[in-house]
Design an enzyme around this catalytic site. Structure first.
Site, mmCIF file in Angstrom:
data_model
loop_
_atom_site.group_PDB
_atom_site.id
_atom_site.type_symbol
_atom_site.label_atom_id
_atom_site.label_comp_id
_atom_site.label_asym_id
_atom_site.label_seq_id
_atom_site.Cartn_x
_atom_site.Cartn_y
_atom_site.Cartn_z
ATOM 1 N N ARG A 29 11.004 -52.949 -40.867
ATOM 2 C CA ARG A 29 12.259 -52.226 -40.621
ATOM 3 C C ARG A 29 13.233 -53.009 -39.745
ATOM 4 O O ARG A 29 14.432 -53.038 -40.018
ATOM 5 C CB ARG A 29 11.959 -50.877 -39.963
ATOM 6 C CG ARG A 29 11.257 -49.915 -40.906
ATOM 7 C CD ARG A 29 11.104 -48.557 -40.272
ATOM 8 N NE ARG A 29 10.477 -47.623 -41.194
ATOM 9 C CZ ARG A 29 10.422 -46.309 -41.001
ATOM 10 N NH1 ARG A 29 10.941 -45.773 -39.907
ATOM 11 N NH2 ARG A 29 9.843 -45.532 -41.877
ATOM 12 N N ASP A 102 14.867 -46.296 -36.560
ATOM 13 C CA ASP A 102 14.824 -47.655 -37.113
ATOM 14 C C ASP A 102 14.942 -47.683 -38.636
ATOM 15 O O ASP A 102 14.878 -48.744 -39.249
ATOM 16 C CB ASP A 102 13.592 -48.428 -36.611
ATOM 17 C CG ASP A 102 12.284 -47.791 -37.039
ATOM 18 O OD1 ASP A 102 12.302 -46.825 -37.832
ATOM 19 O OD2 ASP A 102 11.221 -48.250 -36.573
ATOM 20 N N ASP A 103 15.126 -46.502 -39.246
ATOM 21 C CA ASP A 103 15.420 -46.473 -40.686
ATOM 22 C C ASP A 103 16.842 -45.966 -40.937
ATOM 23 O O ASP A 103 17.139 -45.418 -41.988
ATOM 24 C CB ASP A 103 14.379 -45.655 -41.484
ATOM 25 C CG ASP A 103 14.094 -44.302 -40.875
ATOM 26 O OD1 ASP A 103 14.737 -43.948 -39.870
ATOM 27 O OD2 ASP A 103 13.211 -43.590 -41.412
ATOM 28 N N ASP A 184 14.196 -34.999 -30.611
ATOM 29 C CA ASP A 184 15.612 -34.722 -30.901
ATOM 30 C C ASP A 184 15.953 -33.265 -30.628
ATOM 31 O O ASP A 184 17.027 -32.933 -30.104
ATOM 32 C CB ASP A 184 15.971 -35.122 -32.349
ATOM 33 C CG ASP A 184 15.030 -34.582 -33.402
ATOM 34 O OD1 ASP A 184 14.017 -33.926 -33.049
ATOM 35 O OD2 ASP A 184 15.290 -34.807 -34.600
HETATM 36 N N1 UDP Z 1 8.181 -43.794 -34.742
HETATM 37 C C1 UDP Z 1 7.568 -44.174 -33.579
HETATM 38 N N2 UDP Z 1 6.184 -44.163 -33.513
HETATM 39 C C2 UDP Z 1 5.413 -43.811 -34.577
HETATM 40 C C3 UDP Z 1 6.061 -43.424 -35.781
HETATM 41 C C4 UDP Z 1 7.451 -43.416 -35.825
HETATM 42 O O1 UDP Z 1 8.240 -44.502 -32.604
HETATM 43 O O2 UDP Z 1 4.198 -43.839 -34.475
HETATM 44 C C5 UDP Z 1 9.648 -43.814 -34.794
HETATM 45 C C6 UDP Z 1 10.152 -44.678 -35.950
HETATM 46 O O3 UDP Z 1 10.222 -46.012 -35.535
HETATM 47 C C7 UDP Z 1 11.497 -44.050 -36.245
HETATM 48 C C8 UDP Z 1 11.287 -42.586 -35.884
HETATM 49 O O4 UDP Z 1 10.141 -42.526 -35.032
HETATM 50 O O5 UDP Z 1 12.529 -44.599 -35.464
HETATM 51 C C9 UDP Z 1 11.066 -41.705 -37.093
HETATM 52 O O6 UDP Z 1 9.922 -42.161 -37.793
HETATM 53 P P1 UDP Z 1 9.830 -42.212 -39.378
HETATM 54 O O7 UDP Z 1 11.101 -42.733 -39.920
HETATM 55 O O8 UDP Z 1 8.609 -42.990 -39.725
HETATM 56 O O9 UDP Z 1 9.578 -40.710 -39.792
HETATM 57 P P2 UDP Z 1 10.536 -39.477 -40.061
HETATM 58 O O10 UDP Z 1 10.327 -38.595 -38.857
HETATM 59 O O11 UDP Z 1 11.952 -39.984 -40.187
HETATM 60 O O12 UDP Z 1 10.007 -38.896 -41.313
#
Ligand code: UDP
Length: 276
Positions: A29, A102-103, A184
């Site tokens: 990423r 980070d996405d 958040d």
């Molecule tokens: N993240 C983290 N630790 C983890 C998994 C995710 O810090 O073990 C962070 C990741 O880098 C991103 C955010 O949490 O910035 C959201 O994670 P992800 O996109 O994988 O999942 P979402 O919650 O968007 O489905």
């Protein structure tokens, strides 16, 4: 004309962006971000992670902050890391703090234009309102709203100073526990429930369509107006038959390279040689 009350236009140097990441995402990423929007934005961006990594630290000119927060998806670890992002901002001089995941792809020019609509000398909380799993969160029966972290959210320094008591130095972990909420959401609990500052909603910030289904498609002509994008978003790049994206789905599964080349066609990665 009363020139003393006019604000100077906001510039990107007035905004400090922090990105929450984790060691396992550095290679995939973070490299993708460095290839695209982060390349030019880096002076205003810090990456907050969970493990030292000298290669990524070098690539980001030392803008990688390693916390001791823990490296899992557990709520406490994520709340600790978002709290550390906030602490990075408190040490800096910028007028606005913005968090992104980070996405996310951030269209920094449009971010500046969005935030310039609001007076940084007042309390503002700007983001994409979370409506999933429901429109309002509640704390002891009282409703509050929050900006979904996966689309990014921003607060003015004035507001951050009010938030500091509940968010800085590990405070957000406690706020997450108290509100029984993710990071958040706990920011929304502090800002909207405790401090009574409303969320200023932006429809230009986009999270995963899993969370905001109505936002699942953005057509090419509207892309340059948007502030943030998420991997999962259907950019409309592959649906609009009149438009051929520069990179195909195999080369560019997230769509971020093609998106970047729509916004910044002058970038060397957008030249035909690189794209073929
Ligand atoms: N993240 C983290 N630790 C983890 C998994 C995710 O810090 O073990 C962070 C990741 O880098 C991103 C955010 O949490 O910035 C959201 O994670 P992800 O996109 O994988 O999942 P979402 O919650 O968007 O489905």
């Amino acid at each position: 004309i009363n020139t003393t009350s006019a604000r100077a236009p906001l510039s990107f140097e007035d905004i400090l962006i922090t990105i929450k990441t984790t060691k396992k995402n550095h290679e995939g990423r973070i490299n993708l971000l460095l290839d695209t929007w982060l390349k030019a934005a880096l002076p205003q961006v810090y990456l907050v992670t969970d493990e030292l990594d000298s290669l990524t630290s070098d690539k980001t000119n030392g803008h990688l902050v390693a916390t001791k927060c823990g490296n899992t998806y557990f709520r406490d670890h994520l709340c600790c890391k978002t709290g550390a992002e906030f602490d990075v901002f408190l040490e800096k001089p910028e007028k606005w703090w913005c968090h992104f995941d980070d996405d996310n792809y951030v269209n920094t020019e449009r971010l500046v234009a969005l935030l310039d609509n609001f007076n940084y000398s007042e309390s503002f909380y700007v983001g994409k309102r979370s409506r999933y799993p429901k429109d309002y969160m509640t704390y002891k029966g009282h409703p509050y709203v929050f900006g979904t972290g996966g689309a990014g959210y921003c607060v003015t320094r004035v507001l951050a100073q009010l938030m500091a008591l509940s968010v800085s130095q590990g405070g957000l972990v406690k706020a997450c526990q108290e509100s029984n909420a993710a990071d958040d959401c706990a920011i929304g609990y502090v800002v909207n429930y405790l401090l009574k500052v409303p969320l200023t909603e932006s429809q230009l910030m986009h999270s995963s369509p899993n969370y905001v289904p109505e936002q699942s498609e953005i057509y090419k002509q509207d892309l340059p107006k948007q502030v943030s994008f998420h991997y999962g978003i259907n950019l409309g790049l592959y649906k609009n038959e009149t438009f051929k994206p520069l990179f195909n789905k195999t080369e560019d599964p997230t769509g971020f390279y093609s998106l970047h080349c729509i916004l910044h066609p002058e970038d060397e990665i957008c030249s035909k040689d690189n794209a073929s």
